[in-house]
Design an enzyme around this catalytic site. Structure first.
Site, short mmCIF file in Angstrom:
data_model
loop_
_atom_site.label_atom_id
_atom_site.label_comp_id
_atom_site.label_asym_id
_atom_site.label_seq_id
_atom_site.Cartn_x
_atom_site.Cartn_y
_atom_site.Cartn_z
N TYR A 136 0.84 -1.21 0.00
CA TYR A 136 0.00 0.00 0.00
C TYR A 136 0.87 1.25 0.00
O TYR A 136 0.72 2.11 -0.86
CB TYR A 136 -0.91 -0.02 1.23
CG TYR A 136 -1.92 1.11 1.29
CD1 TYR A 136 -3.00 1.14 0.42
CD2 TYR A 136 -1.80 2.12 2.23
CE1 TYR A 136 -3.94 2.17 0.49
CE2 TYR A 136 -2.73 3.15 2.31
CZ TYR A 136 -3.80 3.17 1.44
OH TYR A 136 -4.73 4.19 1.51
N GLU B 280 4.17 1.77 -0.55
CA GLU B 280 5.04 1.93 -1.73
C GLU B 280 4.19 2.08 -2.99
O GLU B 280 4.55 2.84 -3.91
CB GLU B 280 5.99 0.75 -1.89
CG GLU B 280 7.04 0.64 -0.78
CD GLU B 280 8.14 1.69 -0.87
OE1 GLU B 280 7.94 2.79 -1.44
OE2 GLU B 280 9.24 1.41 -0.35
N PHE C 79 -13.26 -0.37 17.63
CA PHE C 79 -13.50 -0.02 19.05
C PHE C 79 -14.98 0.27 19.31
O PHE C 79 -15.53 -0.15 20.32
CB PHE C 79 -12.66 1.21 19.45
CG PHE C 79 -11.20 0.92 19.71
CD1 PHE C 79 -10.68 -0.36 19.59
CD2 PHE C 79 -10.32 1.96 20.10
CE1 PHE C 79 -9.33 -0.62 19.82
CE2 PHE C 79 -8.98 1.70 20.35
CZ PHE C 79 -8.48 0.42 20.21
N GLY D 75 -0.74 0.62 23.14
CA GLY D 75 -1.73 1.70 23.03
C GLY D 75 -1.12 3.09 23.10
O GLY D 75 -1.83 4.09 23.10
N THR E 211 0.15 6.85 18.37
CA THR E 211 -0.85 7.91 18.16
C THR E 211 -1.34 7.94 16.71
O THR E 211 -0.65 7.49 15.80
CB THR E 211 -0.28 9.30 18.48
OG1 THR E 211 0.66 9.66 17.46
CG2 THR E 211 0.35 9.37 19.85
N ARG F 209 1.56 9.61 14.35
CA ARG F 209 1.15 10.20 13.06
C ARG F 209 0.28 11.42 13.34
O ARG F 209 -0.69 11.33 14.09
CB ARG F 209 0.37 9.18 12.24
CG ARG F 209 -0.07 9.74 10.91
CD ARG F 209 -0.92 8.78 10.15
NE ARG F 209 -0.17 7.66 9.63
CZ ARG F 209 -0.73 6.49 9.33
NH1 ARG F 209 -2.01 6.30 9.52
NH2 ARG F 209 0.00 5.52 8.83
N1 UDP Z 1 -5.43 -0.66 16.20
C1 UDP Z 1 -5.74 -1.19 17.44
N2 UDP Z 1 -6.81 -2.01 17.53
C2 UDP Z 1 -7.62 -2.31 16.48
C3 UDP Z 1 -7.31 -1.75 15.22
C4 UDP Z 1 -6.19 -0.94 15.11
O1 UDP Z 1 -5.05 -0.94 18.44
O2 UDP Z 1 -8.60 -3.06 16.66
C5 UDP Z 1 -4.28 0.25 16.10
C6 UDP Z 1 -3.30 -0.05 14.96
O3 UDP Z 1 -2.33 -0.97 15.38
C7 UDP Z 1 -2.74 1.33 14.70
C8 UDP Z 1 -3.88 2.28 15.01
O4 UDP Z 1 -4.78 1.55 15.83
O5 UDP Z 1 -1.68 1.61 15.60
C9 UDP Z 1 -4.63 2.74 13.76
O6 UDP Z 1 -4.91 1.60 13.01
P1 UDP Z 1 -5.84 1.61 11.73
O7 UDP Z 1 -5.83 0.24 11.17
O8 UDP Z 1 -7.14 2.22 12.07
O9 UDP Z 1 -5.15 2.62 10.72
P2 UDP Z 1 -3.62 2.87 10.29
O10 UDP Z 1 -3.37 4.26 10.73
O11 UDP Z 1 -2.72 1.92 11.00
O12 UDP Z 1 -3.63 2.67 8.84
#
Ligand code: UDP
Length: 315
Positions: A145, A147, A191, A207, A210, A277
């Protein structure tokens, strides 16, 4: 007659909101999607609209469409979906982009690429400005994705340099809101659905990582402003909400807004998961006079209402 605009990936989460907003603004919309991660349910309310057309098409196969503007959103965006068929993901980003760029070239259309914060990889600078070149693993699980999307950016700028194509490049940061699939796999939908069901919230890692979450209406407004911005401005431009929150804090907030008794289950952190991020949106503010206006709490309340109604309807 109103201008005809193509939205590839128009049956996806952001795409469907974009199609609706364009129709509301008086455009005719050609929505193109192969329904790999998008869903026709997202378009139910537009299906019979006289200014709306749906075309089932995989953008990796060449096709044609007489349009004045193209929003290229076609590509699964959730790690869960884009890693399911990584080679198809790269093809969608690269071959798919070439096919839609060729359509833009053939019809003299302006074309906007939905790029992504993923092109910054696991960033070493915060917040991320557009000039930052990123820290990306070319061989990791997310590379198909990030790259792929980086290569798409290259293609857009090469088409501009070679053919003077009128391009726009928006880098979309995490976006959420009503309409995201229950099984999308991304953190906000996971969530909320877990909290409403009273299930454990699955935090990957500790957790402390960010993200910054932008409500979908704000994102759609930004994309339309970018598309219609001054011809001399191609971007790239960051689009996202600069309010940064840890995933642990997001979990607490959602549990509390849902009045849920759910607890936390800590799970394995996926490889190459970015630690921090957050977009710097100064450029979008200066060039487009855009910044998100929906607070995380307000956006989450609307999103929770949406999932509550879906779960009630399914029960
Ligand atoms: N994440 C999490 N639990 C979940 C889904 C995602 O802790 O059930 C975390 C994931 O590891 C990442 C962040 O939440 O650190 C955002 O993940 P997401 O897949 O929503 O988007 P990304 O920004 O990673 O593309």
């Amino acid at each position: 007659m109103a201008e005809r605009i193509m939205v590839t990936g128009g049956a996806g989460f952001i795409g469907a909101h974009l199609c609706a907003a364009l129709i509301k603004s008086g455009y005719r919309v050609l929505c193109v999607d192969n329904l790999s991660s998008g869903n026709l349910n997202n378009l139910k309310h537009l299906k019979n609209h006289p200014d709306f057309e749906f075309y089932y098409q995989d953008i990796t196969t060449p096709f044609n469409a007489d349009v004045k503007q193209i929003y290229n959103l076609a590509c699964p965006a959730s790690p869960h979906f884009y890693q399911a068929d990584p080679i198809q993901t790269i093809k969608t980003c690269v071959q798919g982009s070439m096919n839609v760029l060729d359509i833009a070239r053939a019809h003299g259309a302006r074309i906007l690429q939905a790029s992504t914060s993923e092109i910054y990889g696991d960033p070493e600078v915060h917040p991320q400005q557009e000039s930052y070149r990123g820290s990306v693993s070319p061989i990791g699980a997310r590379a198909c994705y990030n790259e792929g999307k980086r290569c798409a950016e290259t293609l857009f700028f090469d088409y501009q340099r070679l053919y003077s194509l009128d391009i726009k490049l928006a880098r979309i940061f995490n976006t959420y809101g009503p309409g995201m699939a229950i099984n999308d796999g991304r953190v906000v939908s996971n969530f909320i659905v877990q909290a409403l069901r009273g299930a454990n919230l699955t935090i990957y890692g500790d957790g402390k990582q960010t993200r910054s979450f932008c409500y979908v209406d704000d994102m759609v407004e930004g994309l339309i402003l970018m598309m219609n911005s001054h011809p001399g401005f191609a971007g790239p431009v960051n689009m996202g909400n600069p309010e940064e929150i840890s995933i642990g804090m997001l979990a607490e907030t959602i549990v509390s807004l849902c009045n849920s008794n759910s607890r936390i289950a800590y799970m394995h952190l996926p490889d190459d998961d970015p630690k921090r991020r957050c977009p710097d949106i100064m450029l979008a503010s200066e060039k487009l006079n855009w910044c998100p206006t929906t607070t995380l709490i307000d956006g989450l309340i609307k999103t929770i209402d949406y999932y509550r109604s879906i779960l009630n309807a399914n029960s």
